[in-house]
Scaffold this motif. Structure first.
Motif, PDB file in Angstrom:
ATOM      1  N   GLY A   1      64.519   7.907 -21.009  1.00 35.74           N
ATOM      2  CA  GLY A   1      65.189   8.821 -21.925  1.00 35.74           C
ATOM      3  C   GLY A   1      65.469   8.205 -23.276  1.00 35.74           C
ATOM      4  N   TRP A   2      66.501   8.720 -23.937  1.00 32.65           N
ATOM      5  CA  TRP A   2      66.838   8.329 -25.304  1.00 32.65           C
ATOM      6  C   TRP A   2      67.131   6.836 -25.413  1.00 32.65           C
ATOM      7  CZ3 TRP A   2      71.954   7.641 -27.802  1.00 32.65           C
ATOM      8  CH2 TRP A   2      71.846   7.561 -29.207  1.00 32.65           C
TER       9      TRP A   2
ATOM     10  N   VAL B   1      69.238   7.665 -17.575  1.00 33.81           N
ATOM     11  CA  VAL B   1      68.215   8.472 -18.245  1.00 33.81           C
ATOM     12  C   VAL B   1      68.903   9.553 -19.083  1.00 33.81           C
ATOM     13  CG1 VAL B   1      66.105   9.815 -17.986  1.00 33.81           C
ATOM     14  CG2 VAL B   1      66.731   8.154 -16.209  1.00 33.81           C
ATOM     15  N   THR B   2      69.095   9.299 -20.365  1.00 35.57           N
ATOM     16  CA  THR B   2      69.717  10.302 -21.219  1.00 35.57           C
ATOM     17  C   THR B   2      68.699  11.363 -21.626  1.00 35.57           C
ATOM     18  OG1 THR B   2      71.234   8.643 -22.081  1.00 35.57           O
ATOM     19  CG2 THR B   2      71.005  10.670 -23.359  1.00 35.57           C
ATOM     20  N   ALA B   3      69.152  12.625 -21.579  1.00 34.59           N
ATOM     21  CA  ALA B   3      68.306  13.778 -21.936  1.00 34.59           C
ATOM     22  C   ALA B   3      67.099  13.824 -21.000  1.00 34.59           C
ATOM     23  CB  ALA B   3      67.926  13.738 -23.402  1.00 34.59           C
ATOM     24  N   SER B   4      65.909  13.989 -21.508  1.00 35.40           N
ATOM     25  CA  SER B   4      64.690  14.066 -20.698  1.00 35.40           C
ATOM     26  C   SER B   4      64.634  15.358 -19.887  1.00 35.40           C
ATOM     27  CB  SER B   4      64.556  12.850 -19.771  1.00 35.40           C
ATOM     28  OG  SER B   4      64.483  11.660 -20.519  1.00 35.40           O
ATOM     29  N   LYS B   5      63.540  15.533 -19.202  1.00 31.62           N
ATOM     30  CA  LYS B   5      63.317  16.716 -18.374  1.00 31.62           C
ATOM     31  C   LYS B   5      62.844  16.263 -17.006  1.00 31.62           C
ATOM     32  CE  LYS B   5      60.712  21.073 -18.171  1.00 31.62           C
ATOM     33  NZ  LYS B   5      61.896  21.924 -17.929  1.00 31.62           N
TER      34      LYS B   5
ATOM     35  N   ALA C   1      71.906  13.703 -18.622  1.00 32.47           N
ATOM     36  CA  ALA C   1      70.497  13.695 -18.222  1.00 32.47           C
ATOM     37  C   ALA C   1      70.112  15.098 -17.765  1.00 32.47           C
ATOM     38  CB  ALA C   1      70.281  12.692 -17.085  1.00 32.47           C
TER      39      ALA C   1
END
Length: 213
Positions: A10-11, A58-62, A91
């Motif tokens: 992520g970010w 895991v920040t954000a992501s899909k 996340a």
């Protein structure tokens, strides 16, 4: 030997790879065999159900449905889930099933990096024993939270950066159950340097151990 899975990504502003290394060392000190992955496919692997603990960073992501299904199924069956800051509760913003499991979702941090105070609510809880209220400098997380959380620590918003939330008391640390699994969360830990704050590190370490039974 107990096994733990750390999944980072992520970010990059939250320094997920560095934080994963720190968390790995913390768990190895406690006798865990630690596996680190940088792909969400790790959640879908059959071995996730054999873990004692999963730590998402895991920040954000899909997240894809089969990946979330694997993680959710493992936690419901008794695998512990523990994490911190945006790595866990910011996340997969579109995945409400994930938020249901974690117990909260970040929505704002008024003022960005500021000084604020963390207030210990449950001094009798083993995670918080011996820890007094303390000052902290980081993002003060404003979150949407599940009312079923067992809240261990809070913070109060001054209103200096968003006057309409003056006096709002917001959970900072909580634990909960999801099926047979134990879930722990702390909103402290924006970047790796915050692990140098003894209270932040101790709370997370104890919380991970609680989640892992």
């Amino acid at each position: 030997m107990r096994e733990a899975l750390i999944v980072w990504g992520g970010w990059s502003g939250h320094e997920p790879e560095r934080c994963a290394g720190i968390v790995r060392a913390m768990l190895e000190e406690e006798g865990f065999e630690v596996h680190i992955e940088d792909t969400l496919e790790a959640f879908a692997h059959p071995r996730v159900g054999a873990m004692s603990l999963v730590v998402p960073i895991v920040t954000a992501s899909k997240i894809e449905k089969h990946q979330l299904d694997g993680l959710s199924r493992a936690v419901r069956s008794g695998v512990g889930l523990a994490g911190f800051h945006g790595g866990m509760c910011d996340a997969f913003r579109e995945a409400t099933e994930y938020q249901f499991m974690c117990g909260g979702q970040w929505v704002a941090h008024p003022g960005n990096i500021i000084d604020y105070r963390v207030n210990i609510l449950r001094r009798d809880d083993p995670v918080m024993q011996g820890i007094e209220d303390f000052d902290y400098r980081s993002e003060q997380y404003y979150m949407h939270v599940d009312p079923s959380n067992e809240v261990l620590a809070t913070t109060t918003f001054s209103g200096a950066h968003a006057p309409w939330i003056q006096g709002v008391v917001m959970p900072v640390v909580w634990k909960r159950r999801h099926g047979e699994g134990r879930v722990f969360y702390s909103s402290l830990g924006h970047v790796a340097a915050e692990f140098d704050v003894p209270q932040m590190r101790t709370i997370l370490q104890r919380g991970m151990l609680w989640a892992a039974r």
